[in-house]
Design an enzyme around this catalytic site. Structure first.
Site, mmCIF file in Angstrom:
data_model
loop_
_atom_site.group_PDB
_atom_site.id
_atom_site.type_symbol
_atom_site.label_atom_id
_atom_site.label_comp_id
_atom_site.label_asym_id
_atom_site.label_seq_id
_atom_site.Cartn_x
_atom_site.Cartn_y
_atom_site.Cartn_z
ATOM 1 N N HIS A 50 0.875 -1.191 0.000
ATOM 2 C CA HIS A 50 0.000 0.000 0.000
ATOM 3 C C HIS A 50 0.905 1.232 0.000
ATOM 4 O O HIS A 50 1.757 1.368 -0.870
ATOM 5 C CB HIS A 50 -0.931 -0.109 1.212
ATOM 6 N N HIS A 82 -1.659 -2.370 -9.645
ATOM 7 C CA HIS A 82 -2.716 -1.815 -8.804
ATOM 8 C C HIS A 82 -3.876 -2.792 -8.749
ATOM 9 O O HIS A 82 -4.173 -3.442 -9.749
ATOM 10 C CB HIS A 82 -3.194 -0.463 -9.361
ATOM 11 N N ASP A 102 2.728 5.805 -6.444
ATOM 12 C CA ASP A 102 3.936 5.812 -5.610
ATOM 13 C C ASP A 102 5.215 5.853 -6.439
ATOM 14 O O ASP A 102 6.270 6.236 -5.927
ATOM 15 C CB ASP A 102 3.951 4.583 -4.694
HETATM 16 N N1 COA Z 1 5.832 -6.472 -9.818
HETATM 17 C C1 COA Z 1 5.883 -7.663 -10.456
HETATM 18 N N2 COA Z 1 4.772 -8.384 -10.739
HETATM 19 C C2 COA Z 1 3.595 -7.857 -10.367
HETATM 20 C C3 COA Z 1 3.475 -6.620 -9.736
HETATM 21 C C4 COA Z 1 4.664 -5.931 -9.456
HETATM 22 N N3 COA Z 1 4.618 -4.763 -8.839
HETATM 23 N N4 COA Z 1 2.186 -6.356 -9.495
HETATM 24 C C5 COA Z 1 1.495 -7.396 -9.963
HETATM 25 N N5 COA Z 1 2.334 -8.305 -10.486
HETATM 26 C C6 COA Z 1 1.984 -9.575 -11.094
HETATM 27 C C7 COA Z 1 1.848 -10.640 -10.020
HETATM 28 O O1 COA Z 1 3.069 -11.262 -9.744
HETATM 29 C C8 COA Z 1 0.821 -11.536 -10.630
HETATM 30 O O2 COA Z 1 1.466 -12.314 -11.600
HETATM 31 P P1 COA Z 1 1.069 -13.848 -11.807
HETATM 32 O O3 COA Z 1 -0.371 -13.823 -12.239
HETATM 33 O O4 COA Z 1 2.011 -14.308 -12.843
HETATM 34 O O5 COA Z 1 1.261 -14.500 -10.474
HETATM 35 C C9 COA Z 1 -0.114 -10.597 -11.361
HETATM 36 O O6 COA Z 1 0.684 -9.452 -11.683
HETATM 37 C C10 COA Z 1 -1.302 -10.147 -10.515
HETATM 38 O O7 COA Z 1 -0.801 -9.569 -9.312
HETATM 39 P P2 COA Z 1 -1.534 -9.593 -7.930
HETATM 40 O O8 COA Z 1 -0.569 -9.223 -6.852
HETATM 41 O O9 COA Z 1 -2.293 -10.865 -7.747
HETATM 42 O O10 COA Z 1 -2.578 -8.458 -8.148
HETATM 43 P P3 COA Z 1 -3.305 -7.659 -7.059
HETATM 44 O O11 COA Z 1 -4.422 -6.960 -7.714
HETATM 45 O O12 COA Z 1 -3.610 -8.488 -5.874
HETATM 46 O O13 COA Z 1 -2.130 -6.668 -6.623
HETATM 47 C C11 COA Z 1 -0.840 -4.950 -5.877
HETATM 48 C C12 COA Z 1 -2.139 -5.343 -6.595
HETATM 49 C C13 COA Z 1 -0.800 -3.430 -5.757
HETATM 50 C C14 COA Z 1 -0.828 -5.545 -4.479
HETATM 51 C C15 COA Z 1 0.363 -5.453 -6.696
HETATM 52 O O14 COA Z 1 0.328 -4.923 -7.979
HETATM 53 C C16 COA Z 1 1.673 -5.139 -6.018
HETATM 54 O O15 COA Z 1 2.110 -5.865 -5.114
HETATM 55 N N6 COA Z 1 2.341 -4.035 -6.438
HETATM 56 C C17 COA Z 1 3.540 -3.590 -5.776
HETATM 57 C C18 COA Z 1 3.216 -2.787 -4.533
HETATM 58 C C19 COA Z 1 2.768 -1.399 -4.813
HETATM 59 O O16 COA Z 1 3.342 -0.697 -5.612
HETATM 60 N N7 COA Z 1 1.724 -0.990 -4.101
HETATM 61 C C20 COA Z 1 1.148 0.323 -4.216
HETATM 62 C C21 COA Z 1 -0.211 0.223 -4.792
HETATM 63 S S1 COA Z 1 -0.899 1.814 -5.088
#
Ligand code: COA
Length: 380
Positions: free
Chosen positions: A222, A270, A321
């Protein structure tokens, strides 16, 4: 046997109504009380946006004057809060310091247990007003510096910079900071806002809800991502004399290796936006101005290299971010201070939601499907 549909992470679940903001991932748009956030960032001060989030309408001149006077009256670091901060070790993360400080602000508030709309509005404004003092002082004490008194002649963003650095803030920098504060202010049912609403739904008090929200915001999935972005830049290595192209090439290599190792790279992706974060273009423009202002093209190289490599490999776009981290770095903030700045901004959205939750409350208490051991007998 009936198997319920489980939505892990509540992904795709619509939990309630809100009139505070609308996120539309299909059109990459974000509206605060009906206004596009990009337009607010271009035309408004953060004070006007805070007023809008709380009151539903932008202020007229008289309302804004009264509102800013209230905010300016609450800017000084409260002595008991300063004492509490001073009692914390410098090894404590600034987010933990903020969480503790907000708790102290609440515990000493004579309206602490009063959740009437008037009391909550007053507590929301007071907390928002004092947050820069808390964030600024914590960064300063880590540098062996003392508190700086607030200035009444500066707006919220300029005063925040003044209280942190003790230097006359430059207009261009204030403008970029103001944009970040507006973009961070509100984003519907994100994890920290939802946390605040859950706590509020038990009829707990505003400061308890905000304290819990800070805990949720701290995590790198987050708000903690803006800090984590800078760690990525540091890991790749910031070389101030490097050309944009060379920095971009090194960043690309870093990203390719990170993705080959299935690493999650903070600042990308996201839960709601899958084709790009509506706030990024506005913040990226602010970052571009700061890169030009401080003459640091190599940071743009790192930024571009990571973004392009991620896009080519996984088509995952940056979130807010990503441009915010390097922007705060350029302004001179220490990396662990980035997410606390986010608190000062998001305290407006959180408290708007807290008030909305109370106005039509229902205890938030979902169900779970048990998948543990079958019933058994305790051994004699
Ligand atoms: N880096 C690398 N791979 C990523 C990624 C990232 N930042 N964000 C998503 N992915 C990939 C996942 O590994 C997953 O791949 P897979 O299907 O091969 O396993 C796929 O994209 C879906 O990701 P998932 O984490 O299940 O999606 P989500 O909707 O639950 O996640 C976040 C959203 C924000 C938690 C995720 O994108 C993330 O962890 N981002 C980094 C943290 C961040 O910047 N947070 C600020 C948000 S405003």
């Amino acid at each position: 046997m009936h198997t319920p549909e489980i939505r892990q992470g509540l992904a795709g679940v619509v939990a309630d109504y809100t009139a505070v903001s609308k996120v539309n991932p299909d059109t990459n748009s974000l509206l605060y009380r009906g206004y596009p956030v990009q337009e607010l960032a271009a035309k408004c001060s953060f004070e006007e946006v805070a007023y809008l989030l709380w009151n539903g309408e932008l202020p007229d001149e008289e309302q804004l004057a009264e509102f800013t006077a209230r905010e300016r009256a609450g800017r000084a670091l409260i002595p008991i809060v300063k004492d509490a901060i001073d009692g914390l070790p410098l090894t404590a993360h600034p987010m933990d310091v903020c969480r503790t400080a907000v708790s102290v602000v609440g515990a000493r508030d004579e309206l602490a247990e009063d959740s009437s709309p008037e009391a909550n509005m007053k507590k929301a404004i007071d907390l928002w007003a004092v947050m820069p003092a808390i964030v600024a002082y914590d960064q300063r004490r880590r540098r062996g510096q003392d508190v700086i008194e607030p200035r009444q002649d500066l707006d919220y963003s300029a005063n925040f910079l003044w209280m942190t650095f003790g230097e006359e803030p430059v207009d261009e920098v204030v403008e970029a900071f103001n944009v970040s504060m507006i973009l961070y202010a509100e984003h519907s049912f994100n994890a920290s806002t939802f946390t605040a609403r859950v706590v509020t739904s038990t009829l707990s008090d505003l400061h308890s809800a905000v304290t819990a929200a800070i805990g949720a915001l701290k995590g790198p999935l987050h708000g903690g991502a803006n800090e984590a972005v800078m760690h990525t830049f540091d890991e790749i290595g910031i070389r101030t004399e490097e050309s944009l192209e060379d920095a971009a090439a090194r960043a690309r290599t870093w990203m390719e290796e990170a993705l080959a190792h299935k690493k999650k790279v903070m600042g990308f992706g996201h839960r709601v936006y899958k084709h790009g974060d509506s706030r990024v273009p506005t913040m990226k423009a602010a970052l571009d101005k700061m890169i030009a202002h401080y003459g640091r093209p190599e940071l743009l190289g790192l930024y571009n290299g990571l973004e392009q490599a991620m896009d080519e490999a996984k088509a995952i776009k940056p979130n807010l971010d990503y441009p915010t981290g390097p922007t705060y770095h350029l302004m001179g903030f220490d990396t662990p201070t980035f997410t606390p700045i986010f608190i000062a901004s998001r305290s407006t959205g959180w408290t708007a939601h807290i008030m909305e939750q109370i106005a039509s409350n229902s205890l938030i208490r979902p169900l779970s499907e048990y998948n543990g051991l079958e019933e058994r007998v305790v051994p004699a």
